[in-house]
Design an enzyme around this catalytic site. Structure first.
Site, PDB file in Angstrom:
ATOM      1  N   HIS A  53       7.768  -2.754  10.083  1.00 48.64           N
ATOM      2  CA  HIS A  53       7.156  -3.219   8.841  1.00 48.64           C
ATOM      3  C   HIS A  53       8.056  -3.024   7.608  1.00 48.64           C
ATOM      4  O   HIS A  53       8.479  -1.907   7.320  1.00 48.64           O
ATOM      5  CB  HIS A  53       5.841  -2.462   8.646  1.00 48.64           C
ATOM      6  CG  HIS A  53       4.931  -3.106   7.644  1.00 48.64           C
ATOM      7  ND1 HIS A  53       4.572  -4.439   7.713  1.00 48.64           N
ATOM      8  CD2 HIS A  53       4.321  -2.611   6.546  1.00 48.64           C
ATOM      9  CE1 HIS A  53       3.767  -4.724   6.697  1.00 48.64           C
ATOM     10  NE2 HIS A  53       3.603  -3.636   5.976  1.00 48.64           N
ATOM     11  N   MET A  67       0.832  -1.203   0.000  1.00 49.09           N
ATOM     12  CA  MET A  67       0.000   0.000   0.000  1.00 49.09           C
ATOM     13  C   MET A  67       0.869   1.257   0.000  1.00 49.09           C
ATOM     14  O   MET A  67       1.840   1.346   0.742  1.00 49.09           O
ATOM     15  CB  MET A  67      -0.849  -0.028   1.276  1.00 49.09           C
ATOM     16  CG  MET A  67      -1.730   1.171   1.501  1.00 49.09           C
ATOM     17  SD  MET A  67      -2.735   0.950   3.014  1.00 49.09           S
ATOM     18  CE  MET A  67      -1.586   1.420   4.287  1.00 49.09           C
ATOM     19  N   ASP A 120       6.809  -4.806  14.210  1.00 54.57           N
ATOM     20  CA  ASP A 120       5.866  -4.134  13.302  1.00 54.57           C
ATOM     21  C   ASP A 120       4.874  -3.246  14.053  1.00 54.57           C
ATOM     22  O   ASP A 120       4.143  -3.718  14.911  1.00 54.57           O
ATOM     23  CB  ASP A 120       5.099  -5.202  12.493  1.00 54.57           C
ATOM     24  CG  ASP A 120       4.551  -4.662  11.194  1.00 54.57           C
ATOM     25  OD1 ASP A 120       4.048  -3.524  11.186  1.00 54.57           O
ATOM     26  OD2 ASP A 120       4.633  -5.385  10.180  1.00 54.57           O
ATOM     27  N   GLN A 125       0.332  -5.708   1.696  1.00 58.13           N
ATOM     28  CA  GLN A 125      -0.923  -6.212   1.109  1.00 58.13           C
ATOM     29  C   GLN A 125      -0.668  -6.990  -0.189  1.00 58.13           C
ATOM     30  O   GLN A 125      -1.463  -7.846  -0.577  1.00 58.13           O
ATOM     31  CB  GLN A 125      -1.960  -5.099   0.908  1.00 58.13           C
ATOM     32  CG  GLN A 125      -1.645  -4.099  -0.176  1.00 58.13           C
ATOM     33  CD  GLN A 125      -2.703  -2.981  -0.317  1.00 58.13           C
ATOM     34  OE1 GLN A 125      -3.561  -2.813   0.547  1.00 58.13           O
ATOM     35  NE2 GLN A 125      -2.638  -2.230  -1.397  1.00 58.13           N
TER      36      GLN A 125
END
Ligand SMILES: *[C@@H]1O[C@H](CO)[C@@H](O)[C@H](O)[C@H]1NC(C)=O
Ligand SMILES: *[C@@H]1O[C@H](CO)[C@@H](O)[C@H](O)[C@H]1NC(C)=O
Ligand SMILES: *[C@@H]1O[C@H](CO)[C@@H](O)[C@H](O)[C@H]1NC(C)=O
Ligand SMILES: *[C@@H]1O[C@H](CO)[C@@H](O)[C@H](O)[C@H]1NC(C)=O
Length: 305
Positions: A285, A37, A229, A112
């Site tokens: 992340h 994303m 994360d 994603q």
């Protein structure tokens, strides 16, 4: 054995070893990447950099970084606004039309892009995918959106509010990508009924046996989790874990979930045949060290000729 025979033998062994260890460029299995994303196929600081690193580790390897839409801007926008079903259909077309991928490929999905590539494996099995690497993918969805990628400020706040209050409203499901993998543990029934993407690929609505068969055809399904994360909630979703149904504190691992116990997706069978690999790395992340990635992902899974 005379000297000549010995030398011939040694030389043959040497040649075989060097061929096995160092395939010529066209022998590497090609790689398809799907960005996360707020990212795009081709930024030099993200997917572009990874592509270069892959080429350094596997000299000459063919890497196709998926661009969803006819420009980089569109590709980034589609990551928020184009339904994953449509994105997967487009990705399937791109892959089928790329002659370099005709004999199969390995796939790496970031964030994603990890669950989208799994959807692709389940829906678009030809050409075949050998190894699927999910890097911080959200296979049980998310419950919270602390960070919106490159979008910050007001837009991100509005998006978060919309998801918190109306993720399962029909037009939101149609319009906002992140709503399609929004997983509200306080109302599993509503999630299963209303999620238009994740509940489908996780066989929560019904069991699509084609999905099970196609996923099983992978050589390995590698799940990378980021221990630090702060973007993905809950982080265990990167290993198919999630909140125990009915609350949003306690975590249930994949093994304890109905998805696994009922084996709705064939994950139990995959684990039993040692195809599921659970990896973790320190860091936030998508923040990984290349050395770690090379040793734990490239060497074991991408060096197959
Ligand atoms: C990939 O690596 C090869 C060999 O090191 C090099 O010749 C080539 O230019 C690189 N390709 C790209 C796209 O960087
Ligand atoms: C199962 O998935 C396949 C592949 O996407 C699809 O063609 C088929 O229509 C699905 N079956 C059902 C019953 O939804
Ligand atoms: C779950 O959502 C459905 C549909 O919106 C609603 O009717 C039901 O009352 C909700 N259940 C709970 C436990 O909140
Ligand atoms: C998978 O298999 C291993 C042993 O092969 C086992 O320890 C583990 O609990 C299984 N389940 C999951 C979800 O990893």
């Amino acid at each position: 054995m005379n000297l000549q025979a010995v030398l011939g033998f040694v030389f043959t062994v040497f040649l075989q070893n060097s061929l096995a260890d160092d395939p010529t460029p066209q022998q590497w299995t090609p790689i398809v990447m799907w960005h996360g994303m707020g990212d795009s196929c081709c930024f030099s600081f993200s997917m572009g950099a990874i592509k270069n690193k892959l080429n350094a580790s596997l000299p000459g390897v063919y890497v196709r970084s998926l661009q969803i839409g006819d420009s980089i801007v569109k590709d980034m926008e589609n990551g928020y606004l184009l339904h994953p079903d449509k994105q997967i259909t487009m990705a399937c077309e791109i892959i089928k039309n790329d002659p370099q991928l005709a004999n199969g490929y390995n796939a790496i999905g970031f964030s994603q892009g990890g669950q989208f590539l799994r959807g692709l494996v389940q829906r678009c099995p030809s050409p075949p995918i050998k190894n699927l690497i999910s890097v911080g993918g959200q296979h049980q969805g998310v419950y919270g959106l602390p960070n919106c990628g490159t979008l910050s400020g007001t837009f991100c706040d509005e998006l978060r509010k919309l998801l918190n209050h109306a993720a399962y409203v029909e037009w939101v499901q149609r319009t906002v990508v992140q709503a399609t993998y929004w997983h509200d543990p306080l109302n599993e029934t509503e999630y299963k009924q209303s999620s238009t993407f994740l509940a489908d690929i996780n066989n929560e609505k019904e069991i699509n046996s084609t999905y099970v068969t196609n996923l099983q055809s992978l050589d390995n399904f590698v799940l990378v989790k980021f221990e630090g994360d702060t973007v993905v909630q809950p982080v265990e979703t990167e290993w198919f874990g999630f909140y125990t149904p009915g609350q949003s504190q306690e975590i249930q691992t994949l093994e304890n979930s109905d998805l696994y116990k009922d084996d709705r997706l064939g994950l139990k069978a995959m684990n039993e045949s040692n195809k599921l690999k659970f990896l973790s790395t320190p860091g936030n992340h998508l923040k990984f060290q290349w050395d770690w990635f090379e040793e734990n992902v490239v060497d074991p899974y991408l060096k197959n000729a």
